[in-house]
Design a protein around this motif. Structure first.
Motif, mmCIF file in Angstrom:
data_model
loop_
_atom_site.group_PDB
_atom_site.id
_atom_site.type_symbol
_atom_site.label_atom_id
_atom_site.label_comp_id
_atom_site.label_asym_id
_atom_site.label_seq_id
_atom_site.Cartn_x
_atom_site.Cartn_y
_atom_site.Cartn_z
ATOM 1 N N LEU A 106 23.397 20.827 -14.381
ATOM 2 C CA LEU A 106 22.840 19.054 -13.808
ATOM 3 C C LEU A 106 21.057 19.749 -13.232
ATOM 4 N N ALA A 107 20.757 18.533 -13.494
ATOM 5 C CA ALA A 107 19.185 18.425 -12.222
ATOM 6 C C ALA A 107 19.266 16.747 -12.327
ATOM 7 N N GLY A 108 18.800 16.737 -10.716
ATOM 8 C CA GLY A 108 18.308 15.450 -10.598
ATOM 9 C C GLY A 108 16.927 14.975 -10.270
ATOM 10 N N PHE A 109 15.703 13.893 -10.482
ATOM 11 C CA PHE A 109 15.235 13.257 -9.629
ATOM 12 C C PHE A 109 14.689 12.421 -9.578
ATOM 13 N N ALA A 110 14.529 11.495 -7.734
ATOM 14 C CA ALA A 110 14.550 10.944 -7.759
ATOM 15 C C ALA A 110 12.522 10.714 -6.576
ATOM 16 N N VAL A 111 12.016 9.782 -6.595
ATOM 17 C CA VAL A 111 11.459 9.064 -6.308
ATOM 18 C C VAL A 111 11.114 7.990 -5.735
ATOM 19 N N GLY A 112 10.363 8.130 -4.726
ATOM 20 C CA GLY A 112 10.952 6.830 -3.133
ATOM 21 C C GLY A 112 9.020 6.506 -2.997
ATOM 22 N N ALA A 113 9.393 5.340 -1.879
ATOM 23 C CA ALA A 113 8.086 5.459 -1.853
ATOM 24 C C ALA A 113 8.556 4.766 -0.426
ATOM 25 N N MET A 114 7.174 4.463 0.285
ATOM 26 C CA MET A 114 6.836 3.720 2.179
ATOM 27 C C MET A 114 5.434 3.321 1.832
ATOM 28 N N GLU A 115 5.836 2.699 3.085
ATOM 29 C CA GLU A 115 3.891 2.108 3.248
ATOM 30 C C GLU A 115 3.232 2.947 3.906
ATOM 31 N N ARG A 116 1.664 2.999 3.444
ATOM 32 C CA ARG A 116 0.868 4.332 3.753
ATOM 33 C C ARG A 116 1.015 3.695 6.097
ATOM 34 N N GLY A 117 0.939 5.009 6.174
ATOM 35 C CA GLY A 117 1.174 5.581 7.817
ATOM 36 C C GLY A 117 2.756 5.660 8.127
ATOM 37 N N PRO A 159 13.932 5.356 -1.717
ATOM 38 C CA PRO A 159 14.603 5.512 -3.313
ATOM 39 C C PRO A 159 14.532 4.644 -3.640
ATOM 40 N N LEU A 160 14.631 4.883 -5.340
ATOM 41 C CA LEU A 160 13.545 3.254 -5.521
ATOM 42 C C LEU A 160 13.490 4.146 -7.540
ATOM 43 N N PHE A 161 13.344 5.133 -7.994
ATOM 44 C CA PHE A 161 14.293 5.404 -9.162
ATOM 45 C C PHE A 161 14.956 6.528 -8.846
ATOM 46 N N PHE A 162 15.581 6.678 -10.227
ATOM 47 C CA PHE A 162 16.200 8.441 -10.681
ATOM 48 C C PHE A 162 16.376 9.005 -11.637
ATOM 49 N N LEU A 163 16.409 10.031 -11.791
ATOM 50 C CA LEU A 163 16.752 10.346 -13.265
ATOM 51 C C LEU A 163 16.880 11.624 -13.500
ATOM 52 N N ASP A 175 1.246 -1.440 0.232
ATOM 53 C CA ASP A 175 0.013 -0.455 0.158
ATOM 54 C C ASP A 175 1.031 0.841 -0.060
ATOM 55 N N PRO A 176 0.881 1.568 -0.934
ATOM 56 C CA PRO A 176 2.362 2.439 -0.943
ATOM 57 C C PRO A 176 2.153 3.382 -1.551
ATOM 58 N N VAL A 177 3.071 5.063 -0.712
ATOM 59 C CA VAL A 177 2.470 6.704 -0.878
ATOM 60 C C VAL A 177 3.576 6.576 -1.725
ATOM 61 N N LEU A 178 3.750 7.374 -2.870
ATOM 62 C CA LEU A 178 4.798 7.401 -3.748
ATOM 63 C C LEU A 178 5.410 9.452 -2.685
ATOM 64 N N VAL A 179 6.765 9.241 -3.031
ATOM 65 C CA VAL A 179 7.299 10.335 -2.250
ATOM 66 C C VAL A 179 8.593 11.103 -3.178
ATOM 67 N N ALA A 180 8.620 12.073 -3.610
ATOM 68 C CA ALA A 180 9.572 13.192 -5.008
ATOM 69 C C ALA A 180 10.640 13.750 -4.194
ATOM 70 N N ALA A 181 11.102 14.077 -5.276
ATOM 71 C CA ALA A 181 12.274 14.624 -4.933
ATOM 72 C C ALA A 181 13.344 15.887 -6.190
ATOM 73 N N THR A 182 13.520 16.530 -6.162
ATOM 74 C CA THR A 182 14.307 16.984 -6.997
ATOM 75 C C THR A 182 15.235 18.614 -6.587
ATOM 76 N N ASP A 183 16.882 18.026 -7.166
ATOM 77 C CA ASP A 183 17.655 19.230 -6.779
ATOM 78 C C ASP A 183 18.602 19.567 -7.445
ATOM 79 N N GLY A 184 20.090 20.143 -7.270
ATOM 80 C CA GLY A 184 20.988 20.313 -8.245
ATOM 81 C C GLY A 184 21.956 19.857 -7.747
#
Length: 351
Positions: free
Chosen positions: A159-170, A105-109, A60-69
């Motif tokens: 350069l810029a980076g974009f990461a997506v991660g996940a955690m279980e709800r709660g 963290p799951l994946f990065f672009l 039951d995942p919730v996605l979390v996203a972050a971007t930075d340089g």
């Protein structure tokens, strides 16, 4: 038969070399392949990348996203032609933030932009990005290389980076931060990736060049190389501590330093008291402070000052969690406690 234009213009003649871009993709495919992890369904080469959260182990995942340089640290990398570590910086600036939310963290672009594509330079940067992904358990599943003549001076890039991660709800952090919680500091690997506009100003004042010997501590090599030490990746140790139980919050110290980042994870009515004598200021920061005449409070709100992340933990779990973090390779410093009030209060002074 297709008629050739009268002036014979081509995209390559206008400054964009599609063949060089294709050659870069071919070169970095092995680096991206090193980052494969459960959940990756497709990687480089398509119009988009697919990721299966269920295959990654989430119910039951919730996605979390972050971007930075990487900020103006890039200026030093460009001027010294030492670009191998900035890819690690790019990943770290994103995934260290994700883990503070409680996410894996799951994946990065990545986004790499330059005036003229130099395949070797670009490949070294992306190979660094792949190394950062490997160290943090994220898959490098896509990105964009933009060759934009006239937008960047010769040799420059961004350069810029974009990461997506996940955690279980709660499972989001911070949670249940309370009076008496202990602050465990995790040592940094140098300046990391913030404050470099001030760093560069101090170097200018010093009269030194990037190729001059390191003027602080007993480090070998050049000043430029020392200042380009990659940002430490705290993901795996932080996740290990989280799984062990008792972690109420995590704060990653980037712009704003200890003074501004730590209060973000403290509930209203609570502050933090930190003992500045609990650790010694690393030589690079002592040199910056002395050479630039930078006051202690300015140091603490600009730089990490030797502490790259803080874990806020239950008092009865502090000893056990310190052991978990040390076993994962971290240098752990008990910094202080959470107490009534607001903001961060300091005892002693940076030495």
């Amino acid at each position: 038969m297709t008629e050739t234009g009268k002036n014979g213009l081509t995209y390559a003649a206008a400054g964009v070399d599609i063949d060089a871009g294709n050659a870069l993709v071919d070169r970095i495919k092995p680096a991206a392949a090193r980052t494969a992890r459960p959940g990756v369904m497709s990687g480089l080469g398509g119009f988009g990348a697919l990721f299966d959260l269920r295959a990654a182990g989430f119910s039951d995942p919730v996605l979390v996203a972050a971007t930075d340089g990487v900020g103006t640290k890039l200026r030093i990398a460009i001027d010294t032609a030492n670009v191998d570590g900035v890819g690690i910086d790019l990943v770290a600036m994103c995934v260290n933030d994700l883990v503070c939310q409680g996410a894996e963290p799951l994946f990065f672009l990545d986004y790499f932009a330059t005036g003229k594509l130099e395949t070797d330079t670009a490949a070294r940067i992306v190979e660094g990005i792949a190394e950062g992904c490997v160290r943090s358990g994220a898959a490098l599943i896509g990105g964009e290389t933009a060759e934009m003549p006239g937008m960047y001076p010769a040799g420059d890039f961004d350069l810029a980076g974009f990461a997506v991660g996940a955690m279980e709800r709660g499972a989001a952090l911070p949670e249940a931060v309370a009076e008496g919680d202990v602050l465990l500091g995790l040592a940094s690997d140098g300046v990391h990736s913030n404050g470099y506009s001030l760093v560069r100003r101090v170097v200018e004042i010093s009269g030194l060049g990037w190729q001059d010997p390191v003027p602080f501590g007993d480090a070998a090599g050049s000043l430029g190389d020392a200042l380009l030490a990659p940002t430490r990746l705290y993901v795996r140790p932080a996740l290990s501590a989280r799984r062990a139980g008792g972690v109420h919050g995590l704060a990653h110290f980037t712009g704003g330093g200890l003074s501004e980042k730590l209060p973000r994870i403290l509930p209203e009515g609570l502050g933090a008291r930190i003992d500045l004598t609990a650790w010694r200021l690393p030589p690079v920061f002592a040199w910056l402070a002395q050479t630039g005449g930078i006051a202690g409070d300015e140091m603490l709100k600009t730089f990490n000052c030797g502490i790259g992340m803080v874990a806020v933990v239950a008092a009865d779990r502090a000893t056990a969690l310190s052991r978990v973090l040390r076993d994962a390779g971290e240098t752990v410093v008990p910094l202080g406690k959470v107490e009534p009030g607001a903001g961060v209060r300091y005892d002693g002074r940076l030495t």
